[in-house]
Design a protein around this motif. Structure first.
Motif, short mmCIF file in Angstrom:
data_model
loop_
_atom_site.label_atom_id
_atom_site.label_comp_id
_atom_site.label_asym_id
_atom_site.label_seq_id
_atom_site.Cartn_x
_atom_site.Cartn_y
_atom_site.Cartn_z
N SER A 1 47.56 44.96 29.29
CA SER A 1 46.41 45.63 28.68
C SER A 1 45.39 44.67 28.09
N LYS A 2 45.50 43.39 28.41
CA LYS A 2 44.57 42.39 27.89
C LYS A 2 43.12 42.79 28.16
N THR A 3 42.26 42.56 27.22
CA THR A 3 40.81 42.88 27.23
C THR A 3 40.50 44.38 27.15
N LYS A 4 41.51 45.24 27.26
CA LYS A 4 41.26 46.68 27.27
C LYS A 4 41.25 47.26 25.86
N SER B 1 45.31 45.42 36.33
CA SER B 1 44.15 46.10 36.91
C SER B 1 44.49 47.37 37.69
N ARG C 1 39.13 44.12 35.00
CA ARG C 1 38.74 43.65 33.67
C ARG C 1 37.33 43.07 33.72
N ASN C 2 36.58 43.35 32.67
CA ASN C 2 35.26 42.75 32.53
C ASN C 2 35.31 41.80 31.34
N TYR C 3 35.41 40.51 31.62
CA TYR C 3 35.58 39.53 30.56
C TYR C 3 34.29 39.32 29.75
#
Ligand code: PLP
Length: 222
Positions: free
Chosen positions: A23-26, A212, A218-220
């Motif tokens: 779930s990184k960046t979410k 993903s 993901r949009n960093y």
């Protein structure tokens, strides 16, 4: 929909394979949605982000640190992390042990093997892993439990290459599987992401880390 994506992935993996929802960046709302659909294991790659999410979300979530770990950050998650996948040095293992001791816990760890041809992916050689787990000093680390290995294949379309890399880790894993110590119980083989988890499972993976395909790209920059 996150719920539908989760269901689809669960239907495509065997029961004995654990799904880590990466779930990184979410945003927290996305994790809550996955939680409401029954997901309890989440993976993050930044300590601070994981701490923020841990504080905001239900306490029956299992938090996995899957990214490259800086030793000075271990202390911030030592009280709650359930599994650290990316341990790639003896020094880091010793720091995890030290911080776990402060909280009177035993922290489960996976040693990360370098199996990809890219230089940029972190990890230990099989010889280095053997050296660590066979060392005298390892036996003194009573607040860690090495429960298996983690690896990432090369980012390529070449399935043959990916399979070779996963198979090499599977072979090494099998060679240490029957070794058991107070702090060594190899049973988890963490391999496979959105693009290659089916291949990883064919090669004996028991834990897949999927981002993903569950949460979308993901949009960093956001
Ligand atoms: C981001 C990440 C994943 C998930 O990648 P996806 O391709 O989005 O499934 C898995 N493992 C590690 C170590 C990661 O950093």
């Amino acid at each position: 929909m996150i719920k539908d994506n989760l269901q689809e992935i669960k239907n495509s993996i065997p029961k004995h394979v654990t799904l880590v929802a990466v779930s990184k960046t979410k945003p927290i709302a996305d994790l809550q949605e996955a939680y409401d659909a029954g997901q309890r294991v989440f993976g993050e790659n930044k300590v601070q982000e994981m701490v923020t999410k841990y504080d905001a979300l239900p306490k029956d979530i299992e938090w996995h640190m899957i990214g490259h770990l800086q030793r000075n950050k271990v202390k911030y998650m030592a009280h709650f992390v359930s599994l650290i996948h990316g341990v790639d040095s003896f020094k880091t293992l010793k720091e995890i042990n030290k911080q776990a001791q402060k909280h009177n816990r035993v922290i489960n760890c996976l040693l990360q093997a370098h199996i990809a041809e890219e230089e940029t992916k972190f990890g230990l050689s099989f010889d280095e892993i053997s050296e660590i787990i066979n060392s005298e000093e390892f036996n003194n680390l009573q607040n860690i439990n090495v429960v298996g290995l983690m690896g990432m294949a090369t980012f390529t379309d070449n399935e043959h290459q990916i399979k070779n890399e996963f198979s090499s880790l599977q072979n090494y894993f099998n060679s240490i599987k029957s070794t058991s110590k107070d702090n060594l119980h190899p049973k988890i083989l963490s391999m496979g992401m959105s693009g290659d988890y089916q291949l990883a499972i064919e090669c004996g993976s028991t834990m897949v880390r999927i981002g993903s395909s569950i949460f979308g790209v993901r949009n960093y920059l956001s």
